[in-house]
Scaffold this motif. Sequence first.
Motif, mmCIF file in Angstrom:
data_model
loop_
_atom_site.group_PDB
_atom_site.id
_atom_site.type_symbol
_atom_site.label_atom_id
_atom_site.label_comp_id
_atom_site.label_asym_id
_atom_site.label_seq_id
_atom_site.Cartn_x
_atom_site.Cartn_y
_atom_site.Cartn_z
ATOM 1 N N THR A 9 0.838 -1.190 0.000
ATOM 2 C CA THR A 9 0.000 0.000 0.000
ATOM 3 C C THR A 9 0.877 1.244 0.000
ATOM 4 N N HIS A 13 -0.853 5.383 3.979
ATOM 5 C CA HIS A 13 -2.061 4.625 4.304
ATOM 6 C C HIS A 13 -2.338 4.703 5.807
ATOM 7 N N GLY A 70 -8.232 2.077 2.619
ATOM 8 C CA GLY A 70 -7.640 2.575 1.379
ATOM 9 C C GLY A 70 -7.165 1.430 0.514
ATOM 10 N N CYS A 71 -6.606 1.757 -0.629
ATOM 11 C CA CYS A 71 -6.225 0.737 -1.609
ATOM 12 C C CYS A 71 -5.032 -0.091 -1.137
ATOM 13 N N ASP A 106 -7.499 2.007 -6.902
ATOM 14 C CA ASP A 106 -8.097 2.694 -5.768
ATOM 15 C C ASP A 106 -9.624 2.742 -5.931
ATOM 16 N N GLY A 107 -10.343 2.311 -4.903
ATOM 17 C CA GLY A 107 -11.804 2.338 -4.938
ATOM 18 C C GLY A 107 -12.425 1.235 -5.764
#
Length: 257
Positions: A9, A13, A70-71, A106-107
């Motif tokens: 990550t 993060h 988060g990613c 991401d997302g």
Amino acid sequence: MSTYVYGITASAHPALPEGMDGVGDPPRPVRILKEGELAAVVSDAPENLRPKRKDLLAHQNVLAEAGAAGCVLPMRFGSVASDDQAVTGVLAERAEHYKERLRTLDGRVEYNIKANHVEEAVLHRVMAESPEIRSLAEANRKAGGGSYEDKIRLGEMVAAAVKAKEAGDADALRRVLEPAAEAVSVGPESTGWLANVSFLVDREAAEDFLAAVEQARKDLPHLEVRVNGPLPPYSFVEPGPAEPAGTAAGGADAGAG
């Protein structure tokens, strides 16, 4: 002590919950290794680790906790490096690749779709679509079942027709679902499934994707369609540069199927 790697990550993060445990018996504490703009979620690696349910769930739980904030680029279960320095060395070596993947994913989440034929329903379709099969089946029926050779011939014809439908049905399923996804990754063939496909989906569009799955079930009622997800995007962490010599931290590039 070898290092077990759960995922990669950004160094910015958010921190993981304090006291979080990972794989092993007793469970090894999870920690973060940072290298520039990247970080790896790791723990000490247990000796003789095997894919037992307890450890598989621990691996998934660490990724779920990290992914909620988060990613994260997920590693396959069992990804082990020789030590912490090997992990940070790979982060430095592949920095641009991993940063690009973090931006792209991401997302996003992964949904894995598997499908196979509902036997009775697909046999009905095969009979309806093939006059030759219908004719032979009717002739056998009138002959009290038909000769051994005719029974074998009918079975071979039906099996060939069902096999021919597998590829077409897999393509039809993909065509229904692909517009609701951002990317597609075809998984390895597995016994009993005519389709094994992963779809990359924006979290905010997940309901639209699942609605497309329900539409596929209506459009293709002779298929059994199974959904697994949302998952970390295992199948979309594309390979990066070759790993530095003497390390074993390249598992982040492996997808899930």
